[in-house]
Scaffold this motif. Structure first.
Motif, PDB file in Angstrom:
ATOM      1  N   MET A   1       0.837  -1.196   0.000  1.00 11.50           N
ATOM      2  CA  MET A   1       0.000   0.000   0.000  1.00 11.50           C
ATOM      3  C   MET A   1       0.875   1.250   0.000  1.00 11.50           C
ATOM      4  O   MET A   1       1.805   1.348   0.791  1.00 11.50           O
ATOM      5  CB  MET A   1      -0.892   0.000   1.237  1.00 11.50           C
ATOM      6  CG  MET A   1      -2.064  -0.971   1.111  1.00 11.50           C
ATOM      7  SD  MET A   1      -3.005  -1.115   2.605  1.00 11.50           S
ATOM      8  CE  MET A   1      -1.981  -2.288   3.483  1.00 11.50           C
ATOM      9  N   LYS A   2       0.562   2.163  -0.911  1.00 14.50           N
ATOM     10  CA  LYS A   2       1.437   3.318  -1.096  1.00 14.50           C
ATOM     11  C   LYS A   2       0.642   4.608  -1.336  1.00 14.50           C
ATOM     12  O   LYS A   2      -0.349   4.595  -2.073  1.00 14.50           O
ATOM     13  CB  LYS A   2       2.356   3.050  -2.283  1.00 14.50           C
ATOM     14  CG  LYS A   2       3.415   4.095  -2.473  1.00 14.50           C
ATOM     15  CD  LYS A   2       4.463   3.603  -3.457  1.00 14.50           C
ATOM     16  CE  LYS A   2       5.507   4.644  -3.699  1.00 14.50           C
ATOM     17  NZ  LYS A   2       6.537   4.199  -4.618  1.00 14.50           N
ATOM     18  N   VAL A   3       1.130   5.675  -0.730  1.00 10.47           N
ATOM     19  CA  VAL A   3       0.502   6.986  -0.903  1.00 10.47           C
ATOM     20  C   VAL A   3       1.500   7.912  -1.608  1.00 10.47           C
ATOM     21  O   VAL A   3       2.676   7.950  -1.240  1.00 10.47           O
ATOM     22  CB  VAL A   3       0.105   7.584   0.466  1.00 10.47           C
ATOM     23  CG1 VAL A   3      -0.418   9.003   0.306  1.00 10.47           C
ATOM     24  CG2 VAL A   3      -0.950   6.706   1.140  1.00 10.47           C
ATOM     25  N   LEU A   4       1.016   8.639  -2.601  1.00 11.03           N
ATOM     26  CA  LEU A   4       1.851   9.641  -3.279  1.00 11.03           C
ATOM     27  C   LEU A   4       1.624  10.997  -2.615  1.00 11.03           C
ATOM     28  O   LEU A   4       0.473  11.445  -2.479  1.00 11.03           O
ATOM     29  CB  LEU A   4       1.496   9.710  -4.762  1.00 11.03           C
ATOM     30  CG  LEU A   4       1.873   8.493  -5.613  1.00 11.03           C
ATOM     31  CD1 LEU A   4       1.367   8.668  -7.045  1.00 11.03           C
ATOM     32  CD2 LEU A   4       3.391   8.263  -5.622  1.00 11.03           C
ATOM     33  N   LEU A   5       2.722  11.616  -2.192  1.00 11.17           N
ATOM     34  CA  LEU A   5       2.669  12.912  -1.507  1.00 11.17           C
ATOM     35  C   LEU A   5       3.242  13.958  -2.466  1.00 11.17           C
ATOM     36  O   LEU A   5       4.460  13.982  -2.697  1.00 11.17           O
ATOM     37  CB  LEU A   5       3.506  12.865  -0.226  1.00 11.17           C
ATOM     38  CG  LEU A   5       3.197  11.715   0.756  1.00 11.17           C
ATOM     39  CD1 LEU A   5       4.242  11.672   1.876  1.00 11.17           C
ATOM     40  CD2 LEU A   5       1.807  11.863   1.347  1.00 11.17           C
ATOM     41  N   VAL A   6       2.391  14.778  -3.033  1.00 10.84           N
ATOM     42  CA  VAL A   6       2.808  15.696  -4.103  1.00 10.84           C
ATOM     43  C   VAL A   6       3.162  17.065  -3.532  1.00 10.84           C
ATOM     44  O   VAL A   6       2.319  17.713  -2.895  1.00 10.84           O
ATOM     45  CB  VAL A   6       1.689  15.846  -5.153  1.00 10.84           C
ATOM     46  CG1 VAL A   6       2.124  16.793  -6.268  1.00 10.84           C
ATOM     47  CG2 VAL A   6       1.301  14.491  -5.718  1.00 10.84           C
ATOM     48  N   ASN A   7       4.406  17.488  -3.771  1.00 12.85           N
ATOM     49  CA  ASN A   7       4.829  18.831  -3.360  1.00 12.85           C
ATOM     50  C   ASN A   7       4.665  19.776  -4.551  1.00 12.85           C
ATOM     51  O   ASN A   7       5.442  19.733  -5.499  1.00 12.85           O
ATOM     52  CB  ASN A   7       6.284  18.795  -2.887  1.00 12.85           C
ATOM     53  CG  ASN A   7       6.789  20.164  -2.435  1.00 12.85           C
ATOM     54  OD1 ASN A   7       6.080  21.156  -2.515  1.00 12.85           O
ATOM     55  ND2 ASN A   7       8.024  20.210  -1.956  1.00 12.85           N
ATOM     56  N   GLY A   8       3.657  20.629  -4.488  1.00  9.92           N
ATOM     57  CA  GLY A   8       3.363  21.557  -5.576  1.00  9.92           C
ATOM     58  C   GLY A   8       4.026  22.917  -5.406  1.00  9.92           C
ATOM     59  O   GLY A   8       3.684  23.865  -6.109  1.00  9.92           O
ATOM     60  N   GLY A   9       4.964  23.018  -4.473  1.00  9.92           N
ATOM     61  CA  GLY A   9       5.681  24.281  -4.268  1.00  9.92           C
ATOM     62  C   GLY A   9       6.992  24.296  -5.029  1.00  9.92           C
ATOM     63  O   GLY A   9       7.391  23.282  -5.617  1.00  9.92           O
TER      64      GLY A   9
END
Ligand SMILES: Cc1cc2nc3c(=O)[nH]c(=O)nc-3n(C[C@H](O)[C@H](O)[C@H](O)COP(=O)(O)O)c2cc1C
Length: 202
Positions: free
Chosen positions: A1-9
């Protein structure tokens, strides 16, 4: 199980990143893996509404958006994060999400998501409202925490001192990990939703 953590800065290791690391720690406590995805600091095309993705399933501009939607297909959850700019998310994150969700909505549906923000002072709740709308039009369960999803700071050191903000991030990670595990354990097929597309006047 994996979560993508998107840094939009624009800062790969800035305040937004610092908040995402705390979410990663919460996920890890729940036994859920994560990956921080930094949207590169290069000019990013806006959606031009060409609708070619409706046929091909991918964006006509073959850049980081297509790379991300391919990753999204295999992910179990998402956090989209941004610094607050003029009381809204960065333009970069919005261009990225417009194209990723329009071309790849099928990769996001029924997967838990959350939006988090880093602000020097104000505008994070208005920003949450903007990003949560992508989730609520894409059949995604929105994961909550124990306060508004934001941290305060101009530099990562400030964020580390924001004890309540960091707690909110940690709790968000744990809540998301818990929900992802519940969904996996239940193994219930998701509904086949109708797709009727009417213009207002026809
Ligand atoms: C163009 C610009 C606009 C900004 N607008 C706001 C704002 O409306 N409200 C706020 O609190 N901070 C604002 N800030 C500050 C950043 O949101 C804040 O420093 C953030 O924590 C930086 O995160 P980062 O290190 O991940 O880039 C702005 C910064 C920039 C560069």
């Amino acid at each position: 199980m994996k979560v993508l953590l998107v840094n939009g800065g624009p800062h790969k290791n800035g305040c937004t990143y610092t908040a995402l690391c705390e979410i990663a720690r919460g996920l890890e406590e729940q036994g859920v893996e994560s990956e921080i995805y930094f949207i590169e600091n290069a000019p990013l095309r806006d959606c031009i509404g060409c609708l070619s993705c409706k046929k091909s399933g991918i964006c006509v501009f073959d850049d980081c958006v297509n790379e991300f939607t391919a990753k999204a297909a295999k992910a179990d959850g998402f956090v989209f994060a941004s610094p607050v700019y003029y009381a809204h998310p960065t333009g970069k994150l919005l261009s990225f999400m417009d194209r990723a969700f329009y071309s790849g909505a099928r990769h996001f549906a029924f997967k838990p998501a959350a939006a988090i923000f880093s602000a020097r002072r104000a505008g994070s709740v208005a920003s949450m409202d903007v990003v949560n709308k992508y989730f609520s039009i894409a059949s995604m369960p929105i994961v909550s925490s124990t306060y508004w999803n934001h941290v305060f700071g101009k530099a990562p050191e400030d964020v580390l001192k924001d004890e309540e903000g960091m707690m909110t991030m940690f709790n968000l990670g744990k809540n998301m990990g818990w929900l992802i595990k519940c969904i996996a354990a239940a193994g219930i097929p998701h509904p086949e939703n109708q797709k009727i597309n009417t213009n207002f006047i026809k």
